[in-house]
Scaffold this motif. Structure first.
Motif, PDB file in Angstrom:
ATOM      1  N   GLN A   1      21.447  -9.477  -2.939  1.00 57.59           N
ATOM      2  CA  GLN A   1      19.649  -8.546  -3.229  1.00 57.59           C
ATOM      3  C   GLN A   1      19.552  -7.975  -2.508  1.00 57.59           C
ATOM      4  O   GLN A   1      19.630  -8.219  -1.625  1.00 57.59           O
ATOM      5  N   VAL A   2      19.056  -6.334  -2.683  1.00 55.18           N
ATOM      6  CA  VAL A   2      18.106  -6.375  -1.556  1.00 55.18           C
ATOM      7  C   VAL A   2      16.518  -6.042  -1.416  1.00 55.18           C
ATOM      8  O   VAL A   2      16.357  -6.363  -2.603  1.00 55.18           O
ATOM      9  N   VAL A   3      16.593  -5.533  -0.352  1.00 50.48           N
ATOM     10  CA  VAL A   3      15.000  -6.200   0.022  1.00 50.48           C
ATOM     11  C   VAL A   3      14.826  -5.260   1.211  1.00 50.48           C
ATOM     12  O   VAL A   3      15.008  -4.725   1.537  1.00 50.48           O
ATOM     13  N   PHE A   4      13.278  -4.972   1.068  1.00 55.86           N
ATOM     14  CA  PHE A   4      12.813  -3.457   1.300  1.00 55.86           C
ATOM     15  C   PHE A   4      11.528  -4.634   2.479  1.00 55.86           C
ATOM     16  O   PHE A   4      11.216  -4.795   2.046  1.00 55.86           O
ATOM     17  N   VAL A   5      11.112  -4.018   3.695  1.00 54.77           N
ATOM     18  CA  VAL A   5      10.442  -4.378   4.728  1.00 54.77           C
ATOM     19  C   VAL A   5       9.202  -3.830   5.338  1.00 54.77           C
ATOM     20  O   VAL A   5      10.245  -2.960   6.090  1.00 54.77           O
ATOM     21  N   THR A   6       8.158  -4.053   4.887  1.00 53.64           N
ATOM     22  CA  THR A   6       7.586  -2.796   5.208  1.00 53.64           C
ATOM     23  C   THR A   6       6.366  -3.937   6.634  1.00 53.64           C
ATOM     24  O   THR A   6       6.261  -5.064   6.507  1.00 53.64           O
ATOM     25  N   LYS A   7       6.360  -2.426   7.742  1.00 58.44           N
ATOM     26  CA  LYS A   7       5.859  -2.782   9.034  1.00 58.44           C
ATOM     27  C   LYS A   7       4.502  -2.759   9.181  1.00 58.44           C
ATOM     28  O   LYS A   7       3.692  -3.260   9.973  1.00 58.44           O
ATOM     29  N   TYR A   8       3.232  -1.943   8.451  1.00 56.95           N
ATOM     30  CA  TYR A   8       2.275  -1.738   8.634  1.00 56.95           C
ATOM     31  C   TYR A   8       1.358  -2.534   7.567  1.00 56.95           C
ATOM     32  O   TYR A   8       1.689  -2.707   6.485  1.00 56.95           O
TER      33      TYR A   8
ATOM     34  N   ASP B   1      -0.861   9.989  -3.181  1.00 56.91           N
ATOM     35  CA  ASP B   1      -1.880  11.148  -4.287  1.00 56.91           C
ATOM     36  C   ASP B   1      -0.509  11.717  -5.224  1.00 56.91           C
ATOM     37  O   ASP B   1      -1.433  10.859  -5.766  1.00 56.91           O
ATOM     38  N   ARG B   2       0.555  11.872  -4.655  1.00 55.94           N
ATOM     39  CA  ARG B   2       1.604  11.747  -5.575  1.00 55.94           C
ATOM     40  C   ARG B   2       1.837  10.588  -6.166  1.00 55.94           C
ATOM     41  O   ARG B   2       2.570  10.598  -7.456  1.00 55.94           O
ATOM     42  N   MET B   3       2.236   9.610  -5.539  1.00 56.10           N
ATOM     43  CA  MET B   3       2.802   8.658  -5.760  1.00 56.10           C
ATOM     44  C   MET B   3       1.657   7.722  -7.356  1.00 56.10           C
ATOM     45  O   MET B   3       1.529   7.016  -8.143  1.00 56.10           O
TER      46      MET B   3
ATOM     47  N   ARG C   1       0.756  -1.329  -0.245  1.00 57.02           N
ATOM     48  CA  ARG C   1       0.107   0.109  -0.288  1.00 57.02           C
ATOM     49  C   ARG C   1       1.047   1.350  -0.138  1.00 57.02           C
ATOM     50  O   ARG C   1       2.038   1.273   0.687  1.00 57.02           O
ATOM     51  N   GLY C   2       0.158   2.120  -0.655  1.00 57.70           N
ATOM     52  CA  GLY C   2       0.815   3.497  -0.718  1.00 57.70           C
ATOM     53  C   GLY C   2       1.687   3.650   0.910  1.00 57.70           C
ATOM     54  O   GLY C   2       2.837   4.340   0.311  1.00 57.70           O
ATOM     55  N   PRO C   3       1.002   3.792   1.804  1.00 51.79           N
ATOM     56  CA  PRO C   3       1.446   4.429   3.290  1.00 51.79           C
ATOM     57  C   PRO C   3       3.043   3.617   3.361  1.00 51.79           C
ATOM     58  O   PRO C   3       3.639   3.467   4.463  1.00 51.79           O
ATOM     59  N   GLU C   4       2.664   2.217   3.029  1.00 46.71           N
ATOM     60  CA  GLU C   4       3.861   0.819   3.335  1.00 46.71           C
ATOM     61  C   GLU C   4       5.435   1.963   2.620  1.00 46.71           C
ATOM     62  O   GLU C   4       6.382   1.468   3.164  1.00 46.71           O
ATOM     63  N   ILE C   5       5.309   1.621   1.155  1.00 46.53           N
ATOM     64  CA  ILE C   5       6.732   1.487   0.566  1.00 46.53           C
ATOM     65  C   ILE C   5       6.642   3.172   1.049  1.00 46.53           C
ATOM     66  O   ILE C   5       8.182   3.419   0.990  1.00 46.53           O
ATOM     67  N   LEU C   6       6.011   4.009   1.023  1.00 45.60           N
ATOM     68  CA  LEU C   6       6.639   5.606   1.614  1.00 45.60           C
ATOM     69  C   LEU C   6       7.137   5.764   2.511  1.00 45.60           C
ATOM     70  O   LEU C   6       8.243   6.080   3.071  1.00 45.60           O
ATOM     71  N   SER C   7       6.546   4.292   3.933  1.00 44.48           N
ATOM     72  CA  SER C   7       7.925   4.358   5.252  1.00 44.48           C
ATOM     73  C   SER C   7       8.617   3.969   5.185  1.00 44.48           C
ATOM     74  O   SER C   7       9.633   4.043   6.048  1.00 44.48           O
ATOM     75  N   CYS C   8       9.197   4.080   3.903  1.00 46.96           N
ATOM     76  CA  CYS C   8      10.519   3.210   3.646  1.00 46.96           C
ATOM     77  C   CYS C   8      11.628   4.063   4.483  1.00 46.96           C
ATOM     78  O   CYS C   8      12.072   4.995   3.216  1.00 46.96           O
TER      79      CYS C   8
END
Length: 839
Positions: free
Chosen positions: A473-480, A546-548, A447-454
């Protein structure tokens, strides 16, 4: 009302956790783990306060005399008095604004000709003073805001007498459940309205508590935190005296309205216990129960379908329609654009060879390190070939043309601010491209807020980063996740990036970001740098959902010719994954050999864990945890997420994954549905081509009787048999192009690459293909050509690495049927490098 909601939200953001935990209760004795949170996007308050605005409009209209039918309700005494004060404050505010506008118009027309003040002007100045003068206690609220707040609180502060619709707020909420010309709202659209009302109401009770709990002037010198007990007999200690203490009696503890100096917490606690929770017989109880009922219906009723698969390869979602090849083309075109934006516009290089090579096997990371500012770059084990802190700065210093982009000796500070702003706009453009690229290629979308919180590094406030390096390998982890406010459970999701995308993230973090932050510190005087992957622009524009959405719409409009929103892409990605990808990551059935073998392995693992005197879940969460495991996650879940991500970018056709499969062996993993389908489809294309009546199909394609000539017929027979290579020597105009146009016409799913040396020939071939209804595109390295049956390319472009990647993608997806070299006697004699490349 909207201004009051924004003020209340700001107050919530500055309130303590205990107060916000109390305000968010929906039941009096409920134990909450997540405090009341402001909306993540400040602008969204305008949307969520709309139901409250509509209720105020409803009351204003129905309280006036009218001759049309309306719901029957009555205010109680407190509500009636509060409503009259609201109307009075609104009228005064309206008069004040009208006089302000009149004075402004008069001042602009008369200039400074007169400085005489009459009694009317003095009255207006006094009213202006009352409206503009802001006390230290309430620096942001006006009388109209306080009147509106009082009325809204009184709407909530009511209990049922006989019927729930005797309460004014119940009537207004019922009106919101009706849509013009559509009848009653359904369980999908009405609960969100009730949720908005409830959340804004919780904001307002905190604002109300802050309004009424302000200490007097003499008490500001002391802490507002009183003492619950007084151990000094017969003493009077001012603010904390026994007579004034809100803890003096049980009744006082639960009724701050009867206490002179009750705290904000006590006011919130009392309001929650009296009219904001279940069991209070208040409008909020009705709202909460009705919302729960609506959500129960919503989550137990299937939604209306909007996904439509036409020919197995063409997906339709509402008004959006595209093929899987077009989606792959858009993604790889996005990689090209993002790579170009980083290399040319930010790192100032013309080709990737000028950038330091990433030593993937020498990159280490330690997610357990929570030191401030820590990231994988600071790991002592990581061996980078150059110092990223100085690389871009030294490159600019060594070239005068690059210095001119930033330095201007006659300006303040020595920087060319206009060009520096232009550079930062390029940075913002790259960040937007990178955001969409990571969103699409990491697997199932966040979701938008999740990836934008990286965050790319740990923060000074103790927040942990969520971008890591794991096994090259690059990994991004979301916690929301969406239900965190309800369940209190935090889901941790890993999304792995393909090597083609991961190297852009590494280059940006390693080489570009240090210089960007240096520019922000020197030019914009920023002392604290943001740790987010997508920080606000220097001018203050923030990255929001919204910008995303606008970035994704722009990119999809360019790549697919159709604008896709964040919400629409989530539905699309799920539909594609279900049809083509999830078979490889789904649980095996009990009746398959793979399923039985997996169960045996699982039983062995369980036995080993039990032998070590702990259960398998405890083993994964506590014992012998790998250094790469994130707090709250386990190795098993992490590997499952990694497999989902890798299967997703196999579907998208990333060559790095194909190379990895070739190295490790495809037989070690279960193939995805799209891989089996691609292999079967290729065999069927060859079988159908072998059975084809070339003469009949040629006549159908040309819409006239056609007879294949001797060499032409022999060459077509060889192509149908699958011979390779086939060399056909024919004079100009003898129909050589028929040898690749006919297979493309009969089997449009296959791709025929045609190397054409002359621009005139390409134009002629494009026109002929268009007239025959054959999908044809010219490779230029900028535009996506996926989905075309014939791809025209020059010998120069055909030897480029980018075209090699495109060919590799076609081979990986089993789409490439043949490569044709037109005018080969010219090309192969003049271009020896192309001959080697073709071989």
């Amino acid at each position: 009302m909207c201004e009051l909601a924004a003020i209340s939200q700001s107050t919530v953001g500055q309130s303590g956790v205990m107060l916000r935990l109390e305000a968010v209760r929906s039941e009096i004795d409920q134990q909450r783990f997540q405090p009341l949170q402001p909306y993540q996007e400040v602008a969204s308050i305008e949307h969520h306060c709309r139901p409250w605005q509509q209720m105020l409009m409803f009351f204003t209209r129905t309280q006036r005399p009218h001759d049309w039918s309306s719901p029957v309700y009555r205010f109680n005494r407190r509500q009636s008095a509060a409503f009259e004060k609201l109307i009075e404050a609104a009228s005064e505010q309206s008069r004040f604004e009208s006089e302000e506008a009149e004075d402004s118009t008069k001042s602009s027309s008369e200039g400074d000709c007169s400085d005489i003040e009459d009694d009317g002007n003095r009255d207006r100045e006094e009213r202006r003073g009352r409206h503009s003068a802001e006390s230290d206690d309430q620096p942001r609220t006006k009388p109209i805001h306080r009147a509106c707040l009082t009325f809204c609180i009184e709407l909530l502060n009511q209990t049922i007498h006989n019927k729930e619709y005797d309460m004014a707020m119940e009537c207004a909420m019922a009106v919101l459940g009706v849509q013009a010309q559509h009848g009653f709202r359904d369980p999908e659209s009405y609960p969100p309205i009730l949720s908005s009302i409830a959340k804004i109401a919780r904001f307002m009770i905190i604002q109300q508590a802050e309004e009424v709990a302000q200490p007097g002037e003499q008490e500001k010198r002391y802490s507002p935190c009183g003492s619950p007990m007084n151990f000094e007999h017969g003493s009077d200690s001012g603010y904390e005296s026994e007579e004034q203490s809100p803890m003096r009696s049980h009744r006082a503890r639960h009724s701050p309205a009867r206490v002179q100096h009750a705290t904000s917490f006590q006011w919130v606690q009392d309001m929650v216990r009296r009219f904001m929770a279940r069991g209070t017989a208040s409008p909020m109880q009705w709202l909460l129960d009705l919302r729960t009922y609506g959500l129960k219906i919503h989550y137990n009723t299937t939604a209306i379908g909007h996904v439509d698969w036409r020919d197995k390869y063409t997906l339709g979602y509402r008004d959006i329609r595209f093929t899987m090849d077009q989606l792959r083309g858009m993604v790889h075109q996005l990689i090209h654009d993002t790579r170009q934006a980083l290399l040319e516009d930010i790192l100032f290089v013309s080709k990737a060879e000028e950038v330091p090579v990433i030593p993937w096997h020498k990159l280490y990371d330690d997610p357990s390190n929570r030191s401030m500012g820590w990231s994988w770059i600071q790991d002592q084990r990581t061996q980078l070939p150059t110092d990223g802190q100085e690389w871009l700065y030294e490159r600019i210093q060594s070239r005068e043309d690059l210095q001119d982009r930033f330095v201007r000796s006659d300006s303040e500070g020595g920087y060319h601010r206009k060009r520096v702003r232009g550079f930062m706009r390029q940075v913002a453009r790259f960040r937007g491209l990178m955001l969409v690229l990571m969103h699409i290629t990491g697997g199932q979308p966040a979701r938008g807020p999740e990836i934008l919180s990286c965050r790319h590094r740990n923060t000074a406030a103790g927040s942990h980063r969520n971008v890591f390096i794991e096994d090259g390998q690059v990994v991004f982890v979301t916690k929301y996740h969406k239900g965190v406010q309800i369940s209190g459970d935090m889901k941790i999701i890993h999304r792995y990036l393909p090597r083609e995308v991961g190297e852009l993230v590494v280059w940006y973090s390693w080489l570009a970001l240090p210089f960007i932050e240096r520019i922000e510190a020197l030019v914009w005087q920023q002392t604290a740098m943001s740790d987010f992957m997508w920080p606000a622009d220097p001018e203050g524009r923030k990255w929001t959902t919204d910008r995303m959405k606008k970035e994704l719409q722009h990119i999809s409009e360019k790549g697919l010719g159709q604008a896709i929103t964040v919400a629409a892409y989530r539905e699309i990605a799920i539909a594609i994954s279900r049809k083509w990808v999830r078979g490889a990551t789904a649980f095996q059935g009990d009746n398959t050999d793979e399923g039985i073998e997996a169960q045996i392995d699982s039983m062995d693992d369980n036995a080993a864990d039990e032998q070590a005197t702990h259960s398998p879940p405890i083993a994964g969460l506590i014992y012998a945890r790998d250094v790469m495991e994130i707090v709250g996650s386990s190795a098993d879940r992490r590997q499952r997420f990694r497999k989902v991500s890798e299967d997703w970018y196999r579907f998208l056709g990333f060559q790095s994954t194909a190379m990895k499969d070739e190295k490790e062996g495809v037989g070690k993993r279960k193939r995805c549905e799209f891989e089996d389908d691609a292999s079967e489809e290729r065999m069927q294309r060859r079988a159908r081509l072998q059975r084809m009546n070339a003469t009949a199909q040629s006549s159908w394609m040309m819409r006239k009787e056609v007879t294949l000539r001797s060499v032409q017929g022999q060459a077509m027979e060889a192509i149908q048999r699958g011979d390779s290579p086939v060399v056909a020597v024919m004079p100009t105009g003898a129909g050589k192009s028929m040898l690749f146009m006919l297979p493309a016409f009969v089997e449009p799913r296959g791709v025929n690459i045609v190397v054409v040396p002359l621009k005139g020939l390409r134009k002629n071939m494009m026109d002929r293909c268009e007239a025959l209804g054959i999908g044809c595109a010219v490779w230029n390295g900028r535009d996506a050509v996926d989905g075309a049956s014939i791809v025209l390319v020059t010998p120069e472009k055909a030897t480029s690495p980018e075209f090699g990647t495109f060919v590799g993608r076609l081979q990986q997806l089993r789409s490439l049927d043949r490569i044709v070299v037109d005018e080969c006697h010219v090309i192969l004699n003049d271009r020896l490098d192309f001959r080697k490349h073709l071989q």
